[in-house]
Design an enzyme around this catalytic site. Structure first.
Site, PDB file in Angstrom:
ATOM      1  N   ASP A  86       0.856  -1.183   0.000  1.00 32.13           N
ATOM      2  CA  ASP A  86       0.000   0.000   0.000  1.00 32.13           C
ATOM      3  C   ASP A  86       0.896   1.238   0.000  1.00 32.13           C
ATOM      4  O   ASP A  86       2.112   1.128   0.093  1.00 32.13           O
ATOM      5  CB  ASP A  86      -0.969  -0.030   1.179  1.00 32.13           C
ATOM      6  CG  ASP A  86      -0.245  -0.015   2.514  1.00 32.13           C
ATOM      7  OD1 ASP A  86       0.978   0.234   2.540  1.00 32.13           O
ATOM      8  OD2 ASP A  86      -0.904  -0.245   3.537  1.00 32.13           O
ATOM      9  N   ASP A 144      -8.279  -6.953   1.179  1.00 29.91           N
ATOM     10  CA  ASP A 144      -7.286  -7.250   2.209  1.00 29.91           C
ATOM     11  C   ASP A 144      -7.834  -6.758   3.525  1.00 29.91           C
ATOM     12  O   ASP A 144      -8.653  -5.823   3.547  1.00 29.91           O
ATOM     13  CB  ASP A 144      -5.954  -6.539   1.928  1.00 29.91           C
ATOM     14  CG  ASP A 144      -6.044  -5.062   2.247  1.00 29.91           C
ATOM     15  OD1 ASP A 144      -5.644  -4.674   3.362  1.00 29.91           O
ATOM     16  OD2 ASP A 144      -6.541  -4.283   1.417  1.00 29.91           O
ATOM     17  N   CYS A 170      -9.651 -27.185   7.390  1.00 28.62           N
ATOM     18  CA  CYS A 170      -8.263 -26.748   7.551  1.00 28.62           C
ATOM     19  C   CYS A 170      -7.536 -27.662   8.547  1.00 28.62           C
ATOM     20  O   CYS A 170      -8.148 -28.428   9.294  1.00 28.62           O
ATOM     21  CB  CYS A 170      -8.189 -25.275   7.975  1.00 28.62           C
ATOM     22  SG  CYS A 170      -8.201 -24.977   9.745  1.00 28.62           S
ATOM     23  N   CYS A 198      -8.620 -27.331  12.293  1.00 32.01           N
ATOM     24  CA  CYS A 198      -9.908 -27.976  12.611  1.00 32.01           C
ATOM     25  C   CYS A 198      -9.790 -29.490  12.521  1.00 32.01           C
ATOM     26  O   CYS A 198     -10.497 -30.212  13.213  1.00 32.01           O
ATOM     27  CB  CYS A 198     -10.996 -27.456  11.684  1.00 32.01           C
ATOM     28  SG  CYS A 198     -11.340 -25.707  11.967  1.00 32.01           S
ATOM     29  N   HIS A 220      -6.334 -20.875  11.042  1.00 35.45           N
ATOM     30  CA  HIS A 220      -7.743 -21.195  10.749  1.00 35.45           C
ATOM     31  C   HIS A 220      -8.474 -19.989  10.172  1.00 35.45           C
ATOM     32  O   HIS A 220      -9.175 -20.101   9.163  1.00 35.45           O
ATOM     33  CB  HIS A 220      -8.471 -21.690  12.000  1.00 35.45           C
ATOM     34  CG  HIS A 220      -9.955 -21.617  11.840  1.00 35.45           C
ATOM     35  ND1 HIS A 220     -10.662 -22.561  11.121  1.00 35.45           N
ATOM     36  CD2 HIS A 220     -10.859 -20.679  12.226  1.00 35.45           C
ATOM     37  CE1 HIS A 220     -11.939 -22.207  11.087  1.00 35.45           C
ATOM     38  NE2 HIS A 220     -12.084 -21.073  11.752  1.00 35.45           N
ATOM     39  N   CYS A 278     -15.214 -26.844   8.650  1.00 37.92           N
ATOM     40  CA  CYS A 278     -13.950 -26.382   8.066  1.00 37.92           C
ATOM     41  C   CYS A 278     -12.999 -27.571   7.893  1.00 37.92           C
ATOM     42  O   CYS A 278     -12.919 -28.443   8.754  1.00 37.92           O
ATOM     43  CB  CYS A 278     -13.314 -25.336   8.969  1.00 37.92           C
ATOM     44  SG  CYS A 278     -11.742 -24.697   8.374  1.00 37.92           S
TER      45      CYS A 278
HETATM   46 ZN   LIG Z   1     -10.406 -24.486  10.242  1.00 37.78          ZN
END
Ligand SMILES: [Zn+2]
Length: 405
Positions: free
Chosen positions: A94, A302, A342, A345, A371, A340
């Site tokens: 930025d 973002d 990921c 998780c 996460h 989820c």
């Molecule tokens: Zn997760």
């Protein structure tokens, strides 16, 4: 300019949304995409390998912070930001303009970019005083690190960003507080327009010098706050700025919004900006706002929220945010978010995560950030896929009916 190739694969039947591919010198960004924030050349608490493993395609660093510490010339001597932080994919920086806001008018007023938002989004956790002064030439800052005085102009912001070497850089702008008067919003917007022209001219003059910056793309930032006439004027101005070359390579939509009419402000702007160039909604990243942005033609987002929340223990789930520190989770053997997939998780229980935060183990911040980033990055990826599959509206309805803000 032609530093980027942007192609649109599919558009929404209703609304301005689109799925596309943005080609940068360091790889592709499948849009719409969430950009992970690495303010000081680090996505807080995560390695770049972890960031990559979450599906992140692009990171955004902060010009103001890197200019002060460790210094743009030092990063340049390491071969630029990509080599310095070991991130081989696309990088954005930025312009430092947001720091004008966070160090200046917003400081101490507990004002966020979004008016009337319940969440207190303090723009910069390192701010120590009302440290910025805006003039026609640029902004005079007192460093929040050591109190030294610095003057950043549009030209200097471009020079710093050329040293940092990101794939996408931003024109210097002034981001105003949503609580400023119409007169001040207009004055700041007009100044931002003059700074945009100076940024573009300076970028292009360095491009012509063949000093290795010709592959950097420059985005102009639309301002105008919450006022329809100003937003439209600013979009017209940015869209039509140029020569040199073809004007900006893409656009940021900056400044202040109100939560209730952010959709309108984004729509006003994106109906005017050229369709064939990418648009980045700066600093916005809550799930409901991401749906709104995507539907209204935003390609890039973002926000520090996923990692900031992650470090603090506020974690996203399909049914809304939870504070994992709460006692109710101490004996919870279930996954953080059953929906989820990921790594966090998959491998850790709510009870274990709750323990890490309560015991102040830094692993908590890492796992929470992993996460949260995965959740947000992949939410936008799913939006992209459903645009392609013609199921965006169903996906949006289904997600938001379960997700409690
Ligand atoms: Zn997760």
């Amino acid at each position: 300019m032609t530093a980027l190739n942007f192609s649109i694969l599919k558009e929404l039947d209703s609304g301005l949304g689109r799925a596309g591919v943005l080609e940068t010198p360091h790889g592709l960004i499948n849009t719409p995409a969430f950009v992970s924030v690495g303010t000081k050349a680090a996505v807080k608490a995560l390695t770049v390998e972890q960031v990559k493993s979450l599906g992140a395609e692009v990171v955004l660093s902060n010009t103001y912070h890197l200019y002060l510490e460790p210094g743009a010339k030092r990063i340049k001597s390491f071969g630029g930001l990509h080599k310095f932080m070991n991130w081989s994919g696309p990088i954005m920086t930025d312009s430092g303009g947001f720091q004008v806001f966070s160090l200046g008018s917003a400081y101490g007023k507990q004002v966020s970019k979004i008016a009337r938002s319940e969440e207190k989004n303090i723009p910069d956790e390192n701010v120590v005083g009302n440290l910025a002064k805006v003039s026609e030439d640029g902004v005079t800052f007192k460093s929040h690190l050591d109190g030294s005085l610095h003057h950043i102009t549009p030209e200097k912001s471009i020079e710093i960003q050329h040293d940092l070497g990101a794939d996408i850089i931003f024109a210097f702008d002034e981001c105003t507080s949503p609580n400023e008067s119409f007169e001040y919003q207009e004055e700041a917007m007009e100044r931002t327009h003059r700074w945009a022209k100076r940024s573009l001219n300076h970028h292009y003059s360095n491009v012509l010098k063949n000093i290795g910056v010709e592959k950097q793309a420059l985005f102009g930032i639309v301002q105008g706050g919450r006022v329809e006439s100003l937003r439209k004027r600013s979009a017209e101005f940015m869209a039509n700025l140029g020569p040199p070359a073809g004007g900006f390579d893409g656009f940021g939509i900056g400044g202040s919004f109100s939560k209730e009419d952010m959709d309108k402000a984004v729509k006003w702007v994106n109906e005017i900006l050229p369709k064939d160039k990418p648009r980045h909604l700066l600093g916005i990243g809550e799930p409901e706002d991401l749906f709104m942005g995507v539907e209204n033609g935003v390609d890039l987002f973002d926000c520090v929220a996923p990692t900031r929340n992650g470090r603090g223990g506020t974690l996203y789930t399909a049914t809304g945010k939870i504070n994992i520190r709460n006692a109710e989770f101490r004996d919870d053997e279930g996954p953080l978010d059953p929906d989820c997939v990921c790594e966090v998780c998959h491998n850790y229980s709510r009870g274990y995560l709750c323990h890490l935060y309560r015991a102040h183990e830094i692993l908590g911040g890492t796992l929470g950030s992993m996460h949260n980033l995965y959740f947000i990055i992949n939410l936008v990826k799913r939006m992209r896929q459903t645009i392609i599959d013609d199921t965006f509206q169903d996906f949006k309805k289904g997600f938001l009916s379960k997700y409690k803000k």
